[in-house]
Design a protein around this motif. Structure first.
Motif, PDB file in Angstrom:
ATOM      1  N   ALA A  92       0.838  -1.206   0.000  1.00 47.32           N
ATOM      2  CA  ALA A  92       0.000   0.000   0.000  1.00 47.32           C
ATOM      3  C   ALA A  92       0.871   1.255   0.000  1.00 47.32           C
ATOM      4  O   ALA A  92       0.583   2.226  -0.716  1.00 47.32           O
ATOM      5  N   GLY A  93       1.949   1.234   0.765  1.00 46.14           N
ATOM      6  CA  GLY A  93       2.867   2.376   0.783  1.00 46.14           C
ATOM      7  C   GLY A  93       3.510   2.608  -0.568  1.00 46.14           C
ATOM      8  O   GLY A  93       3.635   3.750  -1.027  1.00 46.14           O
ATOM      9  N   ASP A  96       0.962   4.062  -2.922  1.00 48.79           N
ATOM     10  CA  ASP A  96       0.732   5.466  -2.584  1.00 48.79           C
ATOM     11  C   ASP A  96       1.865   6.333  -3.131  1.00 48.79           C
ATOM     12  O   ASP A  96       1.620   7.382  -3.739  1.00 48.79           O
ATOM     13  N   ARG A  97       3.097   5.881  -2.917  1.00 52.99           N
ATOM     14  CA  ARG A  97       4.242   6.632  -3.440  1.00 52.99           C
ATOM     15  C   ARG A  97       4.185   6.729  -4.954  1.00 52.99           C
ATOM     16  O   ARG A  97       4.476   7.779  -5.542  1.00 52.99           O
ATOM     17  N   SER A  99       1.494   6.620  -6.883  1.00 51.71           N
ATOM     18  CA  SER A  99       0.435   7.533  -7.318  1.00 51.71           C
ATOM     19  C   SER A  99       0.851   8.985  -7.116  1.00 51.71           C
ATOM     20  O   SER A  99       0.572   9.838  -7.969  1.00 51.71           O
ATOM     21  N   HIS A 100       1.554   9.287  -6.008  1.00 46.51           N
ATOM     22  CA  HIS A 100       2.053  10.655  -5.799  1.00 46.51           C
ATOM     23  C   HIS A 100       3.067  11.032  -6.875  1.00 46.51           C
ATOM     24  O   HIS A 100       3.040  12.157  -7.392  1.00 46.51           O
TER      25      HIS A 100
END
Length: 189
Positions: A92-93, A96-97, A99-100
């Motif tokens: 998940a991390g 998230d990274r 997508s950022h």
């Protein structure tokens, strides 16, 4: 200590009856193959040469031993849940990274496209204006698009500056905290 120590032998046979039956059938086929190989006539008795030539290769295939351990379904489910608990947050991390980073790259692409369009508009403007004329240029579709792109670039630059200011404010606050802490330590010590 074995995984199956809590079961009685009769319970183990009941749980894995199909597996045991399949293993017994396989063993019977293997014993039949060994018996057949033992009864094969030698080359002196007129056996075909191909059968004798294949014998060492076949012996190597039969010698191969593989061990498969049967694991109960609850144990597999517990292992899977454990892996999901360990790996899930890391995945998940990373997502998230990613997508950022994609959003950041998208903003960067938009900025570069706007800058390229603005530069292209600037290159076209001198060709449209008369050489010695000081009159304001006429509004055309290209200059309207150019002004829209300028507005987008200004807006993006404003957002970047807001972010930079917020980051600098956080850094200043952190430095102030560090200075206060050092001051307290020096007064206490």
């Amino acid at each position: 200590m074995s995984l199956y120590t809590s079961h009685q032998p009769s319970q183990t046979l009941a749980l894995y009856g199909d597996c045991v039956a399949s293993l017994r059938t396989s063993l019977a086929y293997l014993e039949s193959a060994v018996t057949t190989l033992g009864a094969t006539p030698s080359t002196e008795e007129g056996a075909p040469a191909g059968a004798v030539a294949d014998m060492p290769r076949f012996a190597n295939v039969v010698k191969t031993v593989r061990h498969y351990e049967l694991v109960p379904q609850p144990t597999l489910a517990a292992a899977e849940a454990s892996l999901q608990n360990e790996i899930g947050p890391a995945v998940a991390g990373l997502l998230d990274r990613a997508s950022h980073q994609l959003a950041r790259q998208s903003r960067r692409i938009d900025t570069l496209q706007a800058r390229a369009a603005l530069q292209a508009g600037r290159l076209e403007e001198p060709a449209e204006r008369p050489a010695n004329s000081r009159q304001a240029p006429k509004r055309t579709g290209a200059s309207s698009a150019s002004s829209d792109l300028r507005a987008r670039m200004i807006h993006q630059r404003k957002e970047q500056l807001k972010y930079s200011v917020a980051r600098l404010e956080r850094e200043v606050a952190q430095k102030e905290r560090e200075l206060r802490q050092r001051l307290r330590q020096s007064m206490a010590g």
